[in-house]
Design an enzyme around this catalytic site. Structure first.
Site, short mmCIF file in Angstrom:
data_model
loop_
_atom_site.label_atom_id
_atom_site.label_comp_id
_atom_site.label_asym_id
_atom_site.label_seq_id
_atom_site.Cartn_x
_atom_site.Cartn_y
_atom_site.Cartn_z
N ARG A 6 -13.08 13.17 -7.09
CA ARG A 6 -11.73 13.66 -6.85
C ARG A 6 -10.84 13.23 -8.02
O ARG A 6 -11.22 12.38 -8.81
CB ARG A 6 -11.19 13.12 -5.54
N LYS A 77 -15.27 5.10 3.28
CA LYS A 77 -14.62 5.42 4.56
C LYS A 77 -14.25 6.90 4.67
O LYS A 77 -13.96 7.37 5.78
CB LYS A 77 -13.38 4.55 4.76
N ASP A 78 -14.25 7.63 3.54
CA ASP A 78 -13.95 9.07 3.59
C ASP A 78 -15.15 9.91 4.01
O ASP A 78 -14.99 11.10 4.31
CB ASP A 78 -13.47 9.57 2.21
N THR A 119 2.89 5.79 8.30
CA THR A 119 1.43 5.78 8.44
C THR A 119 0.96 7.12 8.98
O THR A 119 1.64 7.73 9.80
CB THR A 119 0.93 4.65 9.35
N SER A 121 -2.33 7.06 9.96
CA SER A 121 -3.56 6.53 10.54
C SER A 121 -3.33 6.21 12.01
O SER A 121 -2.45 5.42 12.36
CB SER A 121 -4.00 5.26 9.80
N ARG A 123 -5.31 4.53 13.85
CA ARG A 123 -5.71 3.13 14.06
C ARG A 123 -4.56 2.19 13.71
O ARG A 123 -4.25 1.25 14.47
CB ARG A 123 -6.95 2.83 13.20
N ARG A 124 -3.91 2.40 12.58
CA ARG A 124 -2.78 1.55 12.19
C ARG A 124 -1.63 1.70 13.17
O ARG A 124 -0.96 0.72 13.53
CB ARG A 124 -2.34 1.89 10.77
N ARG A 141 1.87 10.78 3.68
CA ARG A 141 0.65 11.18 2.97
C ARG A 141 0.87 10.99 1.48
O ARG A 141 1.97 10.69 1.03
CB ARG A 141 0.32 12.66 3.26
N ASN A 143 -1.05 9.90 -2.58
CA ASN A 143 -1.89 8.86 -3.17
C ASN A 143 -1.19 7.50 -3.08
O ASN A 143 -0.08 7.38 -2.59
CB ASN A 143 -2.25 9.22 -4.62
N ARG A 147 2.79 6.60 -2.00
CA ARG A 147 3.14 5.90 -0.76
C ARG A 147 3.93 4.61 -1.06
O ARG A 147 4.86 4.26 -0.33
CB ARG A 147 1.88 5.60 0.05
N CYS A 233 -11.67 9.96 12.72
CA CYS A 233 -10.38 9.26 12.80
C CYS A 233 -9.57 9.75 14.00
O CYS A 233 -8.36 9.55 14.06
CB CYS A 233 -9.60 9.45 11.50
#
Length: 289
Positions: A6, A77-78, A119, A121, A123-124, A141, A143, A147, A233
């Protein structure tokens, strides 16, 4: 050789390091092919509201299968829980820190109820709710640099990120708090890289020299929890595997979005049985999802 990656600053930094390490072994120069993924093109949606399978990997897989590149480098993780049957993870280099960190001018304890935390996420979000922080959670969102800038240059008060990416980009000065892994448990595979080739590639043997056995067993065990559940996720799940006192230990936690702990599970055994230990946790969690 040609590597597919990427185009984000983090992806390029990770891939260039892998190429440097591989060149030391082979003496061969490696060419970079930047490939844009669907996940790179979508910047407005929450990932957990989407079909995230292969969101950041599918286009790279296609380039591999079409023999346009010899190998690809991913943040572990991706990866989707299942790879294309003709592809293989041949190396997981030594893992960087799996921990979560707070980006803010204030510490975790100093952030008041109503503070705006960015966030995307689930989970977060669940962990923030679990600790009853009463933040105003805002989607974010982009990079790593984007953020960080949103925290210090907009109305956001904080965000939570992976320590590994900040270390790889030399941006650790932005970290305010480092969370212990048993306080905010990271997602499966965080901090690790995956190097993927075709199963029939004649480059497999040489690329596999970059593999770190312990790191690979850790992240394979963590991913096995998700694979057993068939989820990505869309559920707040944290998993972390580590060697402790010469024993292999994996800990996973399953929460609701509101922060209620549905189940915690620890398994300890031989590193040779790492994946089976992850599978065991996944089996236990099946009754709660």
């Amino acid at each position: 050789m040609i590597v597919g990656t990427r185009g984000s600053q983090l992806a390029l930094a990770q891939t260039k390091q892998v190429c440097q390490d591989l060149t030391k072994i082979t003496g061969e120069q490696i060419d970079l092919e930047i490939i844009k993924t669907k996940g790179d093109k979508i910047t407005t949606s929450q990932l957990y509201n989407m079909d995230s399978k292969g969101l950041f990997t599918k286009e790279l897989d296609i380039a591999l299968l079409d023999e346009e590149v010899d190998f690809t480098v991913h943040s572990f993780k991706d990866l989707p829980t299942e790879l294309d049957e003709d592809l293989e993870i041949v190396a997981v280099p030594i893992r960087e820190s799996p921990r979560e960190v707070l980006i803010s001018e204030k510490s975790w304890e100093e952030l008041e109820p109503g503070s705006k935390l960015g966030t995307s996420s689930l989970r977060r979000e669940a962990f923030c709710n679990h600790y009853e922080k009463d933040f105003e959670l805002k989607p974010i969102r982009g990079n790593i640099e984007t953020r960080i800038n949103k925290v210090f240059e907009s109305d956001l008060d904080a965000t939570i990120m992976a320590e590994a990416g900040l270390k790889r980009l030399g941006l650790t000065e932005n970290i305010k708090t480092v969370f212990p892994i048993d306080y905010i448990t990271p997602p499966a595979g965080q901090g690790a890289l995956a190097i993927i080739t075709r199963k029939d590639s004649n480059k497999k043997k040489i690329i596999s020299k970059l593999n770190d056995y312990t790191s690979m067993q850790e992240v394979f065990a963590e991913k096995k929890v998700l694979e057993e559940l068939g989820v990505g996720c869309q559920w707040p799940i944290g998993s972390i595997a580590q060697m402790k006192d010469k024993k292999f230990n994996i800990y996973s936690i399953l929460l609701t979005r509101d922060g209620e702990i549905l189940k915690e599970q620890n398994e300890t055994g031989s590193i040779k049985n790492a994946v089976e230990l992850g599978k065991k946790i996944g089996k236990v969690f099946e009754d709660y999802v």
